[in-house]
Structures are given as C-alpha cells and as structure tokens.
Design a protein around this motif. Structure first.
Motif, PDB file in Angstrom:
ATOM      1  N   GLU A 111     -53.733 -18.822   4.699  1.00  0.00           N
ATOM      2  CA  GLU A 111     -53.407 -19.136   6.605  1.00  0.00           C
ATOM      3  C   GLU A 111     -54.068 -18.887   7.042  1.00  0.00           C
ATOM      4  N   LEU A 135     -52.365 -24.919   0.926  1.00  0.00           N
ATOM      5  CA  LEU A 135     -51.264 -23.492   0.843  1.00  0.00           C
ATOM      6  C   LEU A 135     -50.335 -23.922   0.347  1.00  0.00           C
ATOM      7  N   ASN A 186     -45.476 -25.022   9.444  1.00  0.00           N
ATOM      8  CA  ASN A 186     -46.978 -25.284   8.467  1.00  0.00           C
ATOM      9  C   ASN A 186     -46.935 -27.264   8.324  1.00  0.00           C
TER      10      ASN A 186
END
Length: 280
Positions: A91, A128, A138
């Motif tokens: 991330e 992710l 995100n």
C-alpha cells in the motif's frame, strides 16, 4: 532478487492479469516484495478465471513455481510471513506511485512516466485485494488513477493539453500494452517515485470529486502538524481499535524503510488520534 524460470506464453484467458505480471517483472530487482504480491494476485485471479484448460493449468503451475522460489529467497521476511506488514508495504508503494503522479499532474507536468505511475498505482491497488476487501479510499484512488492515466494519455495522443487535478471524469480507457508496443518489454528503470512535493499544503485544497478525496496532508511537508485532540477522559478501545492502531504503526514502519517521513508521520498521527479519542 530474480524470479524462477520464465513463464510460458500468457493464455488469452489471462489477458486481465498481464499488466500485473509485467509490473512484477519490472519490480523484481527494485521492489521484490511488491513483485511477489503482484504474482500472487495474478495467481489467485488466474485460478478464478480458468484453472482447468491445459494451457492455463500449465501457466499457473509455472507461476506457482516462481512464487515458491521467491518465498524461499525471502526466508523469514516479515513482509511475506505477516499479512499486515506485507499489506502495508504494498500500500505504501502504491501510494508513493500515486502521489508522485498526482503531484506531477497538479504541477502541469504531463509525461509518460507520470501516466505509467498513475496506471501502476491502480494495478498495485488491485494487488491489495490479496489481503482482503479494499478500503473505500483505495477503491476511489484506483478509479481516479486509472481514469487519469487514460485521460492524460489520450490528451497527449490527440495533441491536447490535459487539465490538471480532478475534472469531469469521462469514459476514458487505453491499453498500456498496446500503446507501448514496439518499445522494450523491460522497463527496469521506469518511474522512480519521489516523496518530495511541489505543492505546499495551503496551495493544495482538499479535493472532493465524485467521491475522490485527496487530503492536503498527502502533499504537505513532513513537518505539517496534525490536530490530535488530547485525551479528556476514559476512552473505551475495542480489540478492533487496537488492531487498527497497530496497522497504522506498521504502515509507518514500512514508510520509514523508504525514508518517507511524511507518510510515516501521517500514519503515526492516525494511530495517536485513534488511541486518544477512540475515533479515526
């Protein structure tokens, strides 16, 4: 760190994971942990698409061999053995790519590296998902990065000047593989993200656009203070609160591996606020 033996030709069924595998190849030496998780994402996604056709089974088997070989080389690396550390690592790298491209965009610096950085950030946010469901932030970053990459690319291709920052999001799309046909298939030196910012916090307004939220702190200098309320009474923290605070601290630790003070400070501030107020 080099991956194991080369993969066989990509079956057409797996076209959707070709860019993730290519990103893994590009990051093998510079960011082997991120490269590992790109391959893991491709493996998991490929299994869902087609694990029965002979050519797909053969491809996935070779990809599994690559993953196993990399895992042995990593040994007891926490970024591989602990999901929370691995997730933070991927991330943070995705965020660095995104912020590099976003800063270039807002400064009106439009070029192939920033387009590729936006697109790569979106691919890494896909990756992710191997750790679980994406956060809403995100999801929005991925959508924005993909759109920006396509929009700027199409503007430059048509001889138009792109507008910086969030503007009307239209249905833009492009195929990175097709657009780069004819160039070298290896870009080991592409896009060195930078954490330096061309914008001070007070020059970068908080942007809310179709759910895209890019806080000023993302572009602020490392010493930008945060408002952290003092603990005025007994705060009841749940086990989930402790887990989230631990996650922020892990993120901060991962950011410091890149000497990315700004991201480390932001995550420590989030942890501090959560622990002192019980709220994020």
């Amino acid at each position: 760190m080099a991956a194991a033996a080369a993969l066989p030709p990509l079956p057409p069924q797996f076209k959707s994971i070709q860019h993730h595998l290519r990103t893994a190849q590009e990051l093998d030496k510079r960011e082997p942990v991120v490269a590992y998780y790109c391959r893991l994402y491709a493996m998991q996604t490929g299994m869902k698409i087609d694990s029965k056709t002979p050519e797909c089974r053969k491809f996935l088997s070779k990809l599994m061999d690559q993953l196993e070989a990399m895992k042995k080389q990593f040994g007891d690396n926490e970024a591989i053995t602990q999901d929370i550390v691995g997730s933070a690592h991927v991330e943070n790298y995705a965020l660095k790519m995104f912020l590099y491209a976003d800063n270039e965009d807002r400064a009106g610096q439009f070029h192939k590296n920033m387009i590729k950085s936006f697109y790569t950030a979106s691919l890494l946010i896909d990756v992710l998902t191997v750790f679980g469901e994406l956060s809403e932030e995100n999801v929005q970053h991925r959508k924005y990065a993909r759109w920006k990459a396509a929009y700027i690319h199409n503007c430059l291709k048509n001889g138009e000047t792109p507008q910086p920052g969030p503007i009307g999001m239209e249905g833009e799309s492009f195929d990175l593989e097709r657009e780069e046909a004819g160039s070298s298939s290896h870009h080991s030196g592409t896009t060195q993200p930078t954490s330096s910012s061309t914008y001070e916090a007070n020059n970068t307004p908080t942007t809310n656009f179709t759910g895209i939220h890019i806080p000023p702190g993302a572009h602020a200098p490392a010493n930008t203070p945060a408002e952290v309320p003092h603990n005025t009474g007994e705060v009841h923290l749940t086990p989930e609160d402790f887990a989230r605070a631990q996650k922020y601290c892990k993120y901060a630790g991962s950011a410091l591996q890149y000497e990315d003070v700004s991201t480390a400070v932001q995550n420590l501030q989030k942890a501090l606020k959560l622990l002192t107020t019980g709220r994020e």
